[in-house]
Write an enzyme that holds these catalytic residues in place. Sequence first.
Site, mmCIF file in Angstrom:
data_model
loop_
_atom_site.group_PDB
_atom_site.id
_atom_site.type_symbol
_atom_site.label_atom_id
_atom_site.label_comp_id
_atom_site.label_asym_id
_atom_site.label_seq_id
_atom_site.Cartn_x
_atom_site.Cartn_y
_atom_site.Cartn_z
ATOM 1 N N PRO A 1 27.986 -23.484 -84.338
ATOM 2 C CA PRO A 1 27.425 -24.399 -83.341
ATOM 3 C C PRO A 1 25.910 -24.317 -83.210
ATOM 4 O O PRO A 1 25.335 -23.220 -83.231
ATOM 5 C CB PRO A 1 28.090 -23.946 -82.035
ATOM 6 C CG PRO A 1 29.351 -23.294 -82.455
ATOM 7 C CD PRO A 1 29.083 -22.667 -83.794
ATOM 8 N N ASN A 2 25.315 -25.494 -83.089
ATOM 9 C CA ASN A 2 23.875 -25.648 -82.815
ATOM 10 C C ASN A 2 22.960 -25.294 -83.987
ATOM 11 O O ASN A 2 21.744 -25.268 -83.842
ATOM 12 C CB ASN A 2 23.465 -24.837 -81.569
ATOM 13 C CG ASN A 2 24.153 -25.345 -80.320
ATOM 14 O OD1 ASN A 2 24.030 -26.519 -79.986
ATOM 15 N ND2 ASN A 2 24.909 -24.494 -79.657
ATOM 16 N N ALA B 1 26.803 -18.837 -81.472
ATOM 17 C CA ALA B 1 27.312 -18.167 -80.268
ATOM 18 C C ALA B 1 28.788 -17.811 -80.356
ATOM 19 O O ALA B 1 29.303 -17.085 -79.493
ATOM 20 C CB ALA B 1 27.049 -19.034 -79.044
ATOM 21 N N TYR C 1 14.044 -19.389 -83.874
ATOM 22 C CA TYR C 1 14.828 -19.595 -85.093
ATOM 23 C C TYR C 1 14.008 -20.039 -86.302
ATOM 24 O O TYR C 1 14.550 -20.153 -87.400
ATOM 25 C CB TYR C 1 15.949 -20.602 -84.810
ATOM 26 C CG TYR C 1 16.910 -20.114 -83.744
ATOM 27 C CD1 TYR C 1 17.683 -18.980 -83.956
ATOM 28 C CD2 TYR C 1 17.024 -20.753 -82.511
ATOM 29 C CE1 TYR C 1 18.553 -18.498 -82.984
ATOM 30 C CE2 TYR C 1 17.891 -20.290 -81.523
ATOM 31 C CZ TYR C 1 18.644 -19.160 -81.773
ATOM 32 O OH TYR C 1 19.500 -18.685 -80.805
ATOM 33 N N GLU D 1 27.690 -11.519 -92.474
ATOM 34 C CA GLU D 1 27.281 -12.220 -91.244
ATOM 35 C C GLU D 1 25.760 -12.292 -91.201
ATOM 36 O O GLU D 1 25.085 -11.296 -91.461
ATOM 37 C CB GLU D 1 27.807 -11.452 -90.028
ATOM 38 C CG GLU D 1 27.423 -12.074 -88.693
ATOM 39 C CD GLU D 1 28.072 -11.345 -87.513
ATOM 40 O OE1 GLU D 1 28.960 -10.479 -87.747
ATOM 41 O OE2 GLU D 1 27.688 -11.630 -86.366
ATOM 42 N N ASN E 1 27.081 -17.611 -90.451
ATOM 43 C CA ASN E 1 26.310 -17.522 -89.210
ATOM 44 C C ASN E 1 27.158 -18.197 -88.145
ATOM 45 O O ASN E 1 27.252 -19.424 -88.103
ATOM 46 C CB ASN E 1 24.941 -18.194 -89.313
ATOM 47 C CG ASN E 1 24.133 -17.988 -88.032
ATOM 48 O OD1 ASN E 1 24.684 -17.658 -86.975
ATOM 49 N ND2 ASN E 1 22.826 -18.179 -88.114
ATOM 50 N N ARG F 1 17.399 -9.480 -78.041
ATOM 51 C CA ARG F 1 17.525 -10.624 -77.123
ATOM 52 C C ARG F 1 18.458 -10.275 -75.953
ATOM 53 O O ARG F 1 18.676 -9.114 -75.668
ATOM 54 C CB ARG F 1 18.019 -11.833 -77.929
ATOM 55 C CG ARG F 1 17.058 -12.209 -79.067
ATOM 56 C CD ARG F 1 17.525 -13.432 -79.812
ATOM 57 N NE ARG F 1 17.562 -14.595 -78.941
ATOM 58 C CZ ARG F 1 18.211 -15.728 -79.238
ATOM 59 N NH1 ARG F 1 18.871 -15.834 -80.384
ATOM 60 N NH2 ARG F 1 18.188 -16.737 -78.408
ATOM 61 N N HIS G 1 22.351 -13.660 -88.883
ATOM 62 C CA HIS G 1 21.707 -14.245 -87.708
ATOM 63 C C HIS G 1 20.228 -14.380 -88.014
ATOM 64 O O HIS G 1 19.597 -13.414 -88.479
ATOM 65 C CB HIS G 1 21.912 -13.381 -86.465
ATOM 66 C CG HIS G 1 23.348 -13.260 -86.082
ATOM 67 N ND1 HIS G 1 24.023 -14.278 -85.454
ATOM 68 C CD2 HIS G 1 24.250 -12.276 -86.288
ATOM 69 C CE1 HIS G 1 25.279 -13.916 -85.275
ATOM 70 N NE2 HIS G 1 25.449 -12.701 -85.776
ATOM 71 N N ARG H 1 15.205 -26.593 -83.192
ATOM 72 C CA ARG H 1 15.858 -25.789 -82.156
ATOM 73 C C ARG H 1 15.041 -24.524 -81.912
ATOM 74 O O ARG H 1 15.003 -23.624 -82.770
ATOM 75 C CB ARG H 1 17.257 -25.395 -82.614
ATOM 76 C CG ARG H 1 17.985 -24.515 -81.598
ATOM 77 C CD ARG H 1 19.281 -23.946 -82.124
ATOM 78 N NE ARG H 1 19.876 -23.075 -81.135
ATOM 79 C CZ ARG H 1 20.886 -22.236 -81.374
ATOM 80 N NH1 ARG H 1 21.417 -22.170 -82.590
ATOM 81 N NH2 ARG H 1 21.358 -21.478 -80.418
HETATM 82 C C1 DQA Z 1 22.193 -16.966 -83.932
HETATM 83 C C2 DQA Z 1 22.172 -15.995 -82.756
HETATM 84 C C3 DQA Z 1 23.236 -16.369 -81.725
HETATM 85 O O1 DQA Z 1 23.218 -15.452 -80.629
HETATM 86 C C4 DQA Z 1 22.957 -17.772 -81.195
HETATM 87 O O2 DQA Z 1 23.989 -18.141 -80.280
HETATM 88 C C5 DQA Z 1 22.829 -18.767 -82.289
HETATM 89 C C6 DQA Z 1 22.040 -18.403 -83.464
HETATM 90 C C7 DQA Z 1 21.057 -16.667 -84.936
HETATM 91 O O3 DQA Z 1 21.142 -17.160 -86.052
HETATM 92 O O4 DQA Z 1 20.090 -15.971 -84.593
HETATM 93 O O5 DQA Z 1 23.308 -19.883 -82.200
HETATM 94 O O6 DQA Z 1 23.421 -16.841 -84.621
#
Ligand code: DQA
Length: 144
Positions: free
Chosen positions: A10-11, A76, A23, A97, A73, A106, A99, A18
């Site tokens: 998501p996102n 959330a 990011y 994984e 990735n 954070r 991020h 964003r």
């Molecule tokens: C993320 C970190 C997550 O906590 C966040 O919700 C994201 C992006 C990252 O790539 O740093 O959506 O996965």
Amino acid sequence: MAELLLLNGPNLSILGRRQPEIYGTATLADIEQAVTDELAGAGWKVRAVQSDSEAELIHAIQDGYDTVGAIVNPGALMIAGWSLRDALASYPRPWVEVHLSNVWARESFRHESVIAPLASGVVAGLGALGYRVAARALVALVGA
Ligand code: DQA
């Protein structure tokens, strides 16, 4: 040709616009291209899937048992994506994984990932470079 599954949750479709201070400015297309470039030497292709829906990510994993490995990735969904975790538990190949941000620097709700215990490794805080690092690690783990 061998394919690597590149999953973004998501996102992450709006990377580039964003919260770039967190990011970075690379778009998801930039990242998918970077992973494609990184894997070219190994002769692997990329099967890239981004979804804001946990169900679609699960389907991509279930349909991806023929891939050689995965980069995930979860966004959330790292926090409470139990169905995603179950799907990854059945995924038969190594996966890493990623991020973009250093989640441990954070908010505390980002400090634990429900999927991390199943991963071969976790890369966090390196921005878009983290995906290349993960791709390289998977080539080393799986063998080109
Ligand atoms: C993320 C970190 C997550 O906590 C966040 O919700 C994201 C992006 C990252 O790539 O740093 O959506 O996965």
